[in-house]
Structure formats: structure tokens, C-alpha cells
Enzyme design. Sequence first.
Site, PDB file in Angstrom:
ATOM      1  N   LYS A 122       1.826  -3.642   6.593  1.00  0.00           N
ATOM      2  CA  LYS A 122       2.244  -3.545   5.178  1.00  0.00           C
ATOM      3  C   LYS A 122       3.756  -3.319   5.097  1.00  0.00           C
ATOM      4  O   LYS A 122       4.435  -3.907   4.257  1.00  0.00           O
ATOM      5  CB  LYS A 122       1.485  -2.415   4.474  1.00  0.00           C
ATOM      6  CG  LYS A 122      -0.002  -2.679   4.303  1.00  0.00           C
ATOM      7  CD  LYS A 122      -0.268  -3.836   3.347  1.00  0.00           C
ATOM      8  CE  LYS A 122      -1.720  -4.218   3.244  1.00  0.00           C
ATOM      9  NZ  LYS A 122      -1.945  -5.508   2.570  1.00  0.00           N
ATOM     10  N   TYR A 151      -2.239  -1.313  10.937  1.00  0.00           N
ATOM     11  CA  TYR A 151      -2.491  -1.804   9.579  1.00  0.00           C
ATOM     12  C   TYR A 151      -1.334  -1.420   8.656  1.00  0.00           C
ATOM     13  O   TYR A 151      -0.756  -2.261   7.965  1.00  0.00           O
ATOM     14  CB  TYR A 151      -3.810  -1.231   9.030  1.00  0.00           C
ATOM     15  CG  TYR A 151      -3.899  -1.304   7.530  1.00  0.00           C
ATOM     16  CD1 TYR A 151      -4.196  -2.505   6.895  1.00  0.00           C
ATOM     17  CD2 TYR A 151      -3.629  -0.185   6.734  1.00  0.00           C
ATOM     18  CE1 TYR A 151      -4.232  -2.588   5.514  1.00  0.00           C
ATOM     19  CE2 TYR A 151      -3.667  -0.258   5.368  1.00  0.00           C
ATOM     20  CZ  TYR A 151      -3.973  -1.458   4.748  1.00  0.00           C
ATOM     21  OH  TYR A 151      -3.993  -1.533   3.384  1.00  0.00           O
ATOM     22  N   SER A 198       0.835  -1.195   0.000  1.00  0.00           N
ATOM     23  CA  SER A 198       0.000   0.000   0.000  1.00  0.00           C
ATOM     24  C   SER A 198       0.871   1.247   0.000  1.00  0.00           C
ATOM     25  O   SER A 198       1.981   1.243   0.551  1.00  0.00           O
ATOM     26  CB  SER A 198      -0.858  -0.018   1.263  1.00  0.00           C
ATOM     27  OG  SER A 198      -1.453   1.238   1.474  1.00  0.00           O
TER      28      SER A 198
END
Length: 338
Positions: free
Chosen positions: A154, A150, A125
Site C-alpha cells: 500500500k 501487505y 489503507s
Amino acid sequence: MKTILVTGGAGFIGSHTVVELQQSGYDVVIADNLYNSDIEVLDKIEEITGKKPHFIKVDLSKTKECNLVFETYNIDGIINFAAFKAVGESCSMPIEYYKNNMNILLNLLDNMKRRDINYIVHSSSCTVYGEPDSLPIKEESPTKKAESPYGNTKQMAEEVLSFVVQATDINAIALRYFNPIGAHSSAKIGELPRGVPNNLMPFITQTAIGKRKELVVFGDDYPTKDGTCIRDYIHVVDLAKAHIVALNRLFENKNKKPLEFFNIGTGNGFSVLDVIKSFEKTSNTKLNYKIGPRRKGDVIEIWADTSFAEKLLGWKAQKTLDEMTLSAWNWEKALSKK
Ligand code: UFG
């Protein structure tokens, strides 16, 4: 025919990628726990492509369940979408996010190593960049401290891959997505957020269809052209296609390094108000929205430098913002008829 394991293949980006894979001649196995998706997606994929993908319902973060996938099917390559993905939720459930997202990747890599499966495309991302120092953002730009667990998963996943490719025969491509929106032109598959959507596009379409009262624009006092945040919105079908190109690159051994990173965006920055205006135009509706306070953790503006993906992958996003908002609207309307 090569068989590709698509983890999280019943989800938003996963399902669109399965369609593109099948249409490119790949056989697809979906492994998904249906936590954030619907089994009906399989029938919809079949309606679009004429072929139902293989499906196995497993929690890939559990070692035994992950192993079962590889005991059941002969896999040639993997596209890994399976992950928890809500930024806000990750802040209140960090342990669950780290366990889920990291265990899935580790269980997959462990099976790959043991079974000599050497190709994986991993969903990363643009969140790994944090607030950019200069724009458009290039792949070699430094990553910043993550704003959420989150985002940190990544970043950690990219780091795990970077060490694993050095110690094994595994080759990996991490695609750093910008903001995927829109839906398949058939309106048979699209985004199915659980509960109240966190993301802009589903919130817009749900407001317009009457499921939500109004959209709150999170801040109009940012130092941008109209005061609202800027993002690089990309049509989910363009994004799906990037996975096929990346996978082919690995299978053809065209990758220059065992781990490569690519920005997958359009290279254009649009504000929240731009998206609303496009939506109002393409849907021919008036959206009920108001300006509210800023949302914690939002970067002000980010859009991709896509030249690396264009040059090395030969991939470029094709669809316009109007095509994105129209397809998202057609999908919401199709959902409401159910
Ligand atoms: N926004 C609103 N109102 C809403 C929802 C969003 O104004 O109800 C605004 C946000 O403030 C932001 C823009 O719309 O300016 C886009 O927000 P999204 O939540 O749709 O997307 P984000 O850019 O915050 O997050 C997305 C993905 C994440 C990913 C991140 C990378 O959802 O998974 O991009 O920056 F990590």
C-alpha cells in the site's frame, strides 16, 4: 455515459462501489480473477440496480491479460481494488504479495499512459500510518515502516503513483480506508471471506451463526478505555460512496494536485468490545467470545481525522456502528439460507 473499470469489482468493497457507480449513472466494467469473490455477485448487483455490469475474468497482474481489458473496452476512468489483502498471509507469501499488488498497479498505469486514460482512484489503507503518534490521524502524518508486506504494498503503491503523476497526465486519488465492515441494506452483497476470517466483523457474524465456535478477542491489556484495540469502523456503503465523489472530483478537474490522499473513516474510534456489544444489541444474540493473547502487529488505536475529506470531497460517513453490525448480521443470515 462514462465507462469505469473497477478492478476487483466482484469483491467486498468493489461490489458495493459498483452498485453506487451504476446508481450514479456510470457504465461499469468489472475486471476480476474471482480469486477471492464469487461470479454470483454480478447477478446480485443486477438485482439491486437493474443493470448487470460488464465482466471480464482476468488476472490483471499478467500484462497480456490486463492489456486485453483495455483492448476490449473503452475506459474513461479506473477504480483499483484488485489486490491480495490478508495481512498475516502476506508475511508468509511476501513475493506473491509484491508481485500481485504491484504488477496490477503498474499494468494499469502503463495502459493508462499509452491510451490517454487520466483518472484513477486507488484503494489505500490507514495501515500506511503504522502506530500513530497523535490522534485523530491526519493525511499529512508521517507514514511508518510497514508491519507487513501487505502494508508495504500500500505504501509502495502511493509512492509509485506520486512519481507517475509527475511524469504523465495521470491524476490520482488514493483513499486511505480505515476498517470497512457491514453490508448492503438489501443483504444481497457483503463480505465473503475465504476460509477462516482474519477480520473482526466476519468472525463475529460467523461465530453467532454457528460456523465458528468462539471469537477470541486479541488482548484486553492495551492502554485503552477497556483494554481492547480501537479502530475506526466504517460502513462499506459509506466507503463505496467516497469513491464516486473522488472519481467525480477527478473528472471535473477539481483536484488541487495530481495525486491527493484522503482518510476515509468516520472519525470515531470503537474498541473490539464496543463492536461486540453493538452486535449483541442489534442481532439480539449473545456472542460466544473469550479474551486471548494479543495478535502480533496490531496497532493499539487509530481513528481518522476526516476534516480534509469533508472539506475537499464534501463527503462524510453517515452510518452508525449499530447500522454496521446489523447489516453485517443480516448479510450473514442471508448467506446461511443459501
Ligand atoms: N480482532 C479480534 N479477534 C479477531 C479478529 C480481530 O480481537 O478474531 C481485533 C484485532 O485485534 C483488532 C480489531 O479486532 O484490534 C480489528 O481487526 P481486523 O483484523 O478486523 O482489522 P485490522 O485493523 O487489523 O486490519 C484492517 C484491514 C487491513 C488494513 C488494516 C489497517 O483488515 O486490511 O485494517 O490498519 F490494513
